[in-house]
Design a protein around this motif. Structure first.
Motif, PDB file in Angstrom:
ATOM      1  N   LEU A 180      65.011   4.547 -18.485  1.00  0.00           N
ATOM      2  CA  LEU A 180      63.646   4.513 -17.968  1.00  0.00           C
ATOM      3  C   LEU A 180      63.066   3.142 -18.269  1.00  0.00           C
ATOM      4  O   LEU A 180      63.105   2.676 -19.418  1.00  0.00           O
ATOM      5  CB  LEU A 180      62.805   5.622 -18.593  1.00  0.00           C
ATOM      6  N   LEU A 181      62.512   2.506 -17.236  1.00  0.00           N
ATOM      7  CA  LEU A 181      62.220   1.076 -17.307  1.00  0.00           C
ATOM      8  C   LEU A 181      60.851   0.753 -16.745  1.00  0.00           C
ATOM      9  O   LEU A 181      60.416   1.352 -15.758  1.00  0.00           O
ATOM     10  CB  LEU A 181      63.279   0.301 -16.500  1.00  0.00           C
ATOM     11  N   ASP A 182      60.203  -0.233 -17.352  1.00  0.00           N
ATOM     12  CA  ASP A 182      58.979  -0.825 -16.814  1.00  0.00           C
ATOM     13  C   ASP A 182      59.277  -2.265 -16.424  1.00  0.00           C
ATOM     14  O   ASP A 182      59.688  -3.073 -17.266  1.00  0.00           O
ATOM     15  CB  ASP A 182      57.857  -0.819 -17.861  1.00  0.00           C
ATOM     16  N   SER A 183      59.117  -2.594 -15.152  1.00  0.00           N
ATOM     17  CA  SER A 183      59.356  -3.971 -14.700  1.00  0.00           C
ATOM     18  C   SER A 183      58.259  -4.874 -15.242  1.00  0.00           C
ATOM     19  O   SER A 183      57.068  -4.550 -15.171  1.00  0.00           O
ATOM     20  CB  SER A 183      59.386  -4.036 -13.172  1.00  0.00           C
ATOM     21  N   ILE A 184      58.647  -6.019 -15.818  1.00  0.00           N
ATOM     22  CA  ILE A 184      57.668  -6.904 -16.448  1.00  0.00           C
ATOM     23  C   ILE A 184      57.647  -8.314 -15.866  1.00  0.00           C
ATOM     24  O   ILE A 184      56.602  -8.966 -15.873  1.00  0.00           O
ATOM     25  CB  ILE A 184      57.879  -6.978 -17.978  1.00  0.00           C
ATOM     26  N   GLU A 185      58.770  -8.786 -15.370  1.00  0.00           N
ATOM     27  CA  GLU A 185      58.796 -10.152 -14.821  1.00  0.00           C
ATOM     28  C   GLU A 185      60.022 -10.324 -13.933  1.00  0.00           C
ATOM     29  O   GLU A 185      61.002  -9.603 -14.071  1.00  0.00           O
ATOM     30  CB  GLU A 185      58.806 -11.182 -15.956  1.00  0.00           C
ATOM     31  N   GLY A 186      59.921 -11.264 -13.014  1.00  0.00           N
ATOM     32  CA  GLY A 186      61.065 -11.512 -12.156  1.00  0.00           C
ATOM     33  C   GLY A 186      60.679 -12.139 -10.833  1.00  0.00           C
ATOM     34  O   GLY A 186      59.530 -12.522 -10.606  1.00  0.00           O
ATOM     35  N   HIS A 187      61.650 -12.222  -9.960  1.00  0.00           N
ATOM     36  CA  HIS A 187      61.426 -12.820  -8.639  1.00  0.00           C
ATOM     37  C   HIS A 187      62.512 -12.330  -7.683  1.00  0.00           C
ATOM     38  O   HIS A 187      63.530 -11.777  -8.102  1.00  0.00           O
ATOM     39  CB  HIS A 187      61.469 -14.356  -8.717  1.00  0.00           C
ATOM     40  N   GLY A 188      62.274 -12.510  -6.403  1.00  0.00           N
ATOM     41  CA  GLY A 188      63.251 -12.156  -5.386  1.00  0.00           C
ATOM     42  C   GLY A 188      62.909 -10.877  -4.659  1.00  0.00           C
ATOM     43  O   GLY A 188      61.945 -10.182  -4.982  1.00  0.00           O
ATOM     44  N   LEU A 189      63.724 -10.565  -3.642  1.00  0.00           N
ATOM     45  CA  LEU A 189      63.477  -9.430  -2.762  1.00  0.00           C
ATOM     46  C   LEU A 189      64.704  -8.535  -2.673  1.00  0.00           C
ATOM     47  O   LEU A 189      65.831  -8.976  -2.888  1.00  0.00           O
ATOM     48  CB  LEU A 189      63.118  -9.927  -1.360  1.00  0.00           C
ATOM     49  N   TRP A 190      64.436  -7.278  -2.340  1.00  0.00           N
ATOM     50  CA  TRP A 190      65.507  -6.313  -2.055  1.00  0.00           C
ATOM     51  C   TRP A 190      65.169  -5.688  -0.708  1.00  0.00           C
ATOM     52  O   TRP A 190      64.131  -5.064  -0.552  1.00  0.00           O
ATOM     53  CB  TRP A 190      65.557  -5.249  -3.141  1.00  0.00           C
ATOM     54  N   ASP A 191      66.035  -5.882   0.257  1.00  0.00           N
ATOM     55  CA  ASP A 191      65.770  -5.443   1.637  1.00  0.00           C
ATOM     56  C   ASP A 191      64.451  -6.021   2.137  1.00  0.00           C
ATOM     57  O   ASP A 191      63.687  -5.362   2.857  1.00  0.00           O
ATOM     58  CB  ASP A 191      65.736  -3.921   1.734  1.00  0.00           C
ATOM     59  N   GLY A 192      64.156  -7.246   1.732  1.00  0.00           N
ATOM     60  CA  GLY A 192      62.955  -7.936   2.188  1.00  0.00           C
ATOM     61  C   GLY A 192      61.669  -7.498   1.522  1.00  0.00           C
ATOM     62  O   GLY A 192      60.585  -7.896   1.958  1.00  0.00           O
ATOM     63  N   LYS A 193      61.761  -6.681   0.443  1.00  0.00           N
ATOM     64  CA  LYS A 193      60.560  -6.138  -0.199  1.00  0.00           C
ATOM     65  C   LYS A 193      60.527  -6.452  -1.698  1.00  0.00           C
ATOM     66  O   LYS A 193      61.568  -6.607  -2.330  1.00  0.00           O
ATOM     67  CB  LYS A 193      60.520  -4.620  -0.015  1.00  0.00           C
ATOM     68  N   GLN A 194      59.311  -6.501  -2.237  1.00  0.00           N
ATOM     69  CA  GLN A 194      59.124  -6.614  -3.681  1.00  0.00           C
ATOM     70  C   GLN A 194      59.106  -5.188  -4.245  1.00  0.00           C
ATOM     71  O   GLN A 194      58.058  -4.634  -4.552  1.00  0.00           O
ATOM     72  CB  GLN A 194      57.817  -7.333  -4.010  1.00  0.00           C
ATOM     73  N   VAL A 195      60.265  -4.612  -4.399  1.00  0.00           N
ATOM     74  CA  VAL A 195      60.350  -3.184  -4.695  1.00  0.00           C
ATOM     75  C   VAL A 195      59.873  -2.825  -6.104  1.00  0.00           C
ATOM     76  O   VAL A 195      59.510  -1.674  -6.373  1.00  0.00           O
ATOM     77  CB  VAL A 195      61.783  -2.661  -4.479  1.00  0.00           C
ATOM     78  N   PHE A 196      59.854  -3.792  -7.011  1.00  0.00           N
ATOM     79  CA  PHE A 196      59.405  -3.526  -8.378  1.00  0.00           C
ATOM     80  C   PHE A 196      57.980  -4.029  -8.617  1.00  0.00           C
ATOM     81  O   PHE A 196      57.533  -4.133  -9.758  1.00  0.00           O
ATOM     82  CB  PHE A 196      60.365  -4.165  -9.378  1.00  0.00           C
ATOM     83  N   GLY A 197      57.275  -4.357  -7.551  1.00  0.00           N
ATOM     84  CA  GLY A 197      55.905  -4.822  -7.660  1.00  0.00           C
ATOM     85  C   GLY A 197      55.818  -6.334  -7.579  1.00  0.00           C
ATOM     86  O   GLY A 197      56.820  -7.053  -7.537  1.00  0.00           O
ATOM     87  N   ASP A 198      54.593  -6.818  -7.546  1.00  0.00           N
ATOM     88  CA  ASP A 198      54.321  -8.258  -7.502  1.00  0.00           C
ATOM     89  C   ASP A 198      54.349  -8.772  -8.935  1.00  0.00           C
ATOM     90  O   ASP A 198      53.346  -8.745  -9.645  1.00  0.00           O
ATOM     91  CB  ASP A 198      52.957  -8.504  -6.855  1.00  0.00           C
ATOM     92  N   LEU A 199      55.514  -9.252  -9.382  1.00  0.00           N
ATOM     93  CA  LEU A 199      55.734  -9.564 -10.786  1.00  0.00           C
ATOM     94  C   LEU A 199      55.480 -11.037 -11.095  1.00  0.00           C
ATOM     95  O   LEU A 199      55.754 -11.914 -10.264  1.00  0.00           O
ATOM     96  CB  LEU A 199      57.174  -9.231 -11.175  1.00  0.00           C
ATOM     97  N   PRO A 200      54.997 -11.323 -12.318  1.00  0.00           N
ATOM     98  CA  PRO A 200      54.920 -12.717 -12.752  1.00  0.00           C
ATOM     99  C   PRO A 200      56.314 -13.229 -13.080  1.00  0.00           C
ATOM    100  O   PRO A 200      57.232 -12.440 -13.358  1.00  0.00           O
ATOM    101  CB  PRO A 200      54.061 -12.628 -14.021  1.00  0.00           C
ATOM    102  N   ASN A 201      56.508 -14.530 -13.055  1.00  0.00           N
ATOM    103  CA  ASN A 201      57.796 -15.103 -13.430  1.00  0.00           C
ATOM    104  C   ASN A 201      58.055 -14.969 -14.926  1.00  0.00           C
ATOM    105  O   ASN A 201      59.195 -14.887 -15.371  1.00  0.00           O
ATOM    106  CB  ASN A 201      57.861 -16.584 -13.036  1.00  0.00           C
ATOM    107  N   LYS A 202      56.960 -14.925 -15.707  1.00  0.00           N
ATOM    108  CA  LYS A 202      57.100 -14.811 -17.164  1.00  0.00           C
ATOM    109  C   LYS A 202      56.010 -13.895 -17.706  1.00  0.00           C
ATOM    110  O   LYS A 202      54.932 -13.784 -17.133  1.00  0.00           O
ATOM    111  CB  LYS A 202      57.001 -16.179 -17.838  1.00  0.00           C
TER     112      LYS A 202
END
Length: 252
Positions: A114-136
């Protein structure tokens, strides 16, 4: 430097499912049948059914006994709930009675992160599937990393020629706990999910490993990917086992 704080309104789950050898045929069937309850699951924002590689990272050799479900949903769990959840109850809550019943019927072993997305970048199938995340972010504790890519067909040979060296280095890195190789399409759409003791240990491997840095430079220079994603997660729970063990037991 100030980093953007992260706000969580969803849960990401990765469930690794391991079948007995005699039930491998039913593992393939599940990749068809599981789509229907996931399509109609109103609480799920995004999901993927995936196969697994043999060596815990990008791998040309599939492990037909091991499969995965990745889901992003609006289900939230309290820590006290997870302490009393057995794997079958958690699977029923996340994926519904059909999927949990199938897994029980074939006596599969499962582990769910079980995970909470906290940071990142990139797309999956053209979407930000884990939300609009900060880089850091300012989170520095135990961490999970999802790295995925759709590899250009013209770059497949070069990609597979370079990944083995990086994988072997990661398995021996300080602070490395475990990893799983997963993918939607063999050889083309690949991902690695890895777990680390801290962000510092993960970054030490990522930025100090010569092999890793060389591969990153090649991916950019030679444009290996048509789409890629890199996301870091805070781990809020880990329920179940695979191959008889839970790598986070006693340390989460």
């Amino acid at each position: 430097m100030e980093y953007i704080a992260f706000v969580i309104d969803m849960t990401t789950t990765l469930t690794i499912i391991r079948y007995r050898k005699r039930f491998v045929f039913f593992a393939f069937l599940a990749m068809v049948f599981f789509r229907f309850p996931l399509w109609f699951n109103k609480r799920s924002r995004f999901w993927k059914l995936m196969g697994s590689g043999k060596n815990g990272t990008f791998d040309k050799k599939p492990d037909f006994q091991q499969w995965a479900i990745l889901s992003v949903s609006n289900i939230r769990f309290k820590e006290v709930q997870l302490k009393h959840y057995k794997p079958d109850l958690l699977l029923r809550k996340l994926y519904g009675p059909f999927i949990s019943g199938w897994i029980n019927l074939f006596n599969c072993e499962t582990i769910t992160y079980l995970l909470d997305s906290i940071e990142g970048h990139g797309l999956w199938d053209g979407k930000q599937v884990f939300g609009d995340l900060p880089n850091k972010s300012d989170y520095e504790g135990q961490i999970a990393i999802l790295t995925r890519a759709t590899i250009r067909l013209s770059r497949l040979k070069e990609f597979w020629k370079n990944v083995d060296g990086v994988a072997s280095k990661m398995n021996g890195a300080n602070g490395f706990i475990t990893s799983y190789g997963i993918g939607e399409i063999p050889w083309v759409k690949q991902a690695t999910f890895s777990v680390w003791e801290s962000k510092a240990s993960m970054k030490a491997f990522a930025y100090q490993s010569k092999e890793h840095q060389e591969v990153i430079q090649k991916t950019r220079k030679e444009d290996w990917y048509s789409e890629d994603m890199f996301v870091r997660f805070k781990i809020t729970g880990c329920v179940g086992t695979v191959n008889g063990s839970n790598p986070l037991k006693g340390i989460l």
